[in-house]
Design a protein around this motif. Structure first.
Motif, PDB file in Angstrom:
ATOM      1  N   MET A 127       0.873  -1.129   0.125  1.00  0.00           N
ATOM      2  CA  MET A 127      -0.127   0.022  -0.049  1.00  0.00           C
ATOM      3  C   MET A 127       0.939   1.205   0.066  1.00  0.00           C
ATOM      4  O   MET A 127       0.409   2.236  -0.535  1.00  0.00           O
ATOM      5  N   ASN A 128       1.915   1.125   0.473  1.00  0.00           N
ATOM      6  CA  ASN A 128       2.959   2.393   0.662  1.00  0.00           C
ATOM      7  C   ASN A 128       3.445   2.746  -0.873  1.00  0.00           C
ATOM      8  O   ASN A 128       3.513   3.854  -1.122  1.00  0.00           O
ATOM      9  N   ARG A 129       3.453   1.669  -1.657  1.00  0.00           N
ATOM     10  CA  ARG A 129       3.921   1.976  -2.976  1.00  0.00           C
ATOM     11  C   ARG A 129       2.858   2.507  -3.841  1.00  0.00           C
ATOM     12  O   ARG A 129       3.039   3.529  -4.713  1.00  0.00           O
ATOM     13  N   ILE A 130       1.620   2.135  -3.560  1.00  0.00           N
ATOM     14  CA  ILE A 130       0.332   2.917  -4.116  1.00  0.00           C
ATOM     15  C   ILE A 130       0.318   4.396  -3.743  1.00  0.00           C
ATOM     16  O   ILE A 130      -0.078   5.132  -4.431  1.00  0.00           O
ATOM     17  N   LYS A 131       0.445   4.676  -2.447  1.00  0.00           N
ATOM     18  CA  LYS A 131       0.317   5.696  -2.049  1.00  0.00           C
ATOM     19  C   LYS A 131       1.337   6.680  -2.665  1.00  0.00           C
ATOM     20  O   LYS A 131       1.485   7.793  -3.101  1.00  0.00           O
ATOM     21  N   ASP A 132       2.896   6.198  -2.661  1.00  0.00           N
ATOM     22  CA  ASP A 132       3.843   6.982  -3.496  1.00  0.00           C
ATOM     23  C   ASP A 132       3.512   7.441  -4.929  1.00  0.00           C
ATOM     24  O   ASP A 132       3.791   8.360  -5.214  1.00  0.00           O
ATOM     25  N   TYR A 133       3.022   6.320  -5.607  1.00  0.00           N
ATOM     26  CA  TYR A 133       2.687   6.466  -7.090  1.00  0.00           C
ATOM     27  C   TYR A 133       1.673   7.500  -7.167  1.00  0.00           C
ATOM     28  O   TYR A 133       1.537   8.339  -8.080  1.00  0.00           O
ATOM     29  N   ALA A 134       0.456   7.387  -6.378  1.00  0.00           N
ATOM     30  CA  ALA A 134      -0.587   8.547  -6.340  1.00  0.00           C
ATOM     31  C   ALA A 134      -0.049   9.754  -6.079  1.00  0.00           C
ATOM     32  O   ALA A 134      -0.501  10.683  -6.598  1.00  0.00           O
ATOM     33  N   GLY A 135       0.855   9.888  -5.003  1.00  0.00           N
ATOM     34  CA  GLY A 135       1.501  11.167  -4.599  1.00  0.00           C
ATOM     35  C   GLY A 135       2.084  11.673  -5.719  1.00  0.00           C
ATOM     36  O   GLY A 135       1.970  12.868  -6.117  1.00  0.00           O
ATOM     37  N   PHE A 136       2.944  10.999  -6.475  1.00  0.00           N
ATOM     38  CA  PHE A 136       3.639  11.422  -7.733  1.00  0.00           C
ATOM     39  C   PHE A 136       3.001  11.712  -8.703  1.00  0.00           C
ATOM     40  O   PHE A 136       3.300  12.865  -9.413  1.00  0.00           O
ATOM     41  N   ALA A 137       2.003  10.942  -8.912  1.00  0.00           N
ATOM     42  CA  ALA A 137       0.898  11.500 -10.134  1.00  0.00           C
ATOM     43  C   ALA A 137       0.123  12.767  -9.721  1.00  0.00           C
ATOM     44  O   ALA A 137       0.039  13.384 -10.829  1.00  0.00           O
TER      45      ALA A 137
END
Length: 138
Positions: free
Chosen positions: A1-11
């Motif tokens: 879930m941390n990776r999804i949060k990081d990717y969404a934040g970057f997007a």
């Protein structure tokens, strides 16, 4: 879930900063003139601004992309404001702690930092004698 949060934040950051840069180019709602030039437009002027004010708008985005861009730009703005507030609170808290730790008026720069917990000693590991999987017959 941390990776999804990081990717969404970057997007969100990428789209927000991109829309902030592209907004003057794509928004023709500023007086009907492209590039936000209507702010500087004068009735009887000649030159580059006159050319821009009387030209056809080159880049149009659908309303849905304007909404997504606006929301991501607000996300970026909110994140920057929260970061600035946290930083100001951290600096104010550090100053209050420094003042409270030296009631006699001593120089706070000479106070030693609190001691750290000692690090655990490293375990000794037997070095490998060969490469590959261990215990597998050759």
């Amino acid at each position: 879930m941390n990776r999804i949060k990081d990717y969404a934040g970057f997007a969100g950051w990428f789209a927000g900063l991109g829309y902030i840069v592209l907004w003057p180019v794509t928004a023709s709602d500023l007086g009907g003139k492209p590039f936000g030039v209507s702010i500087f437009y004068r009735e009887n002027s000649f030159g580059v601004l006159d050319l821009l004010c009387n030209s056809v708008h080159p880049l149009q985005l659908p309303a849905g992309l304007h909404v997504l861009g606006f929301l991501s730009a607000m996300f970026v703005t909110a994140q920057l404001l929260l970061h600035a507030i946290k930083r100001a609170r951290r600096a104010a808290g550090k100053g209050a702690r420094m003042a409270a730790s030296s009631p006699t008026g001593q120089n706070t720069a000479t106070l030693a930092p609190p001691p750290r917990k000692p690090a655990l000693p490293r375990r000794w590991v037997k070095p490998r004698t060969h490469f590959g999987l261990r215990g597998v017959p050759r």
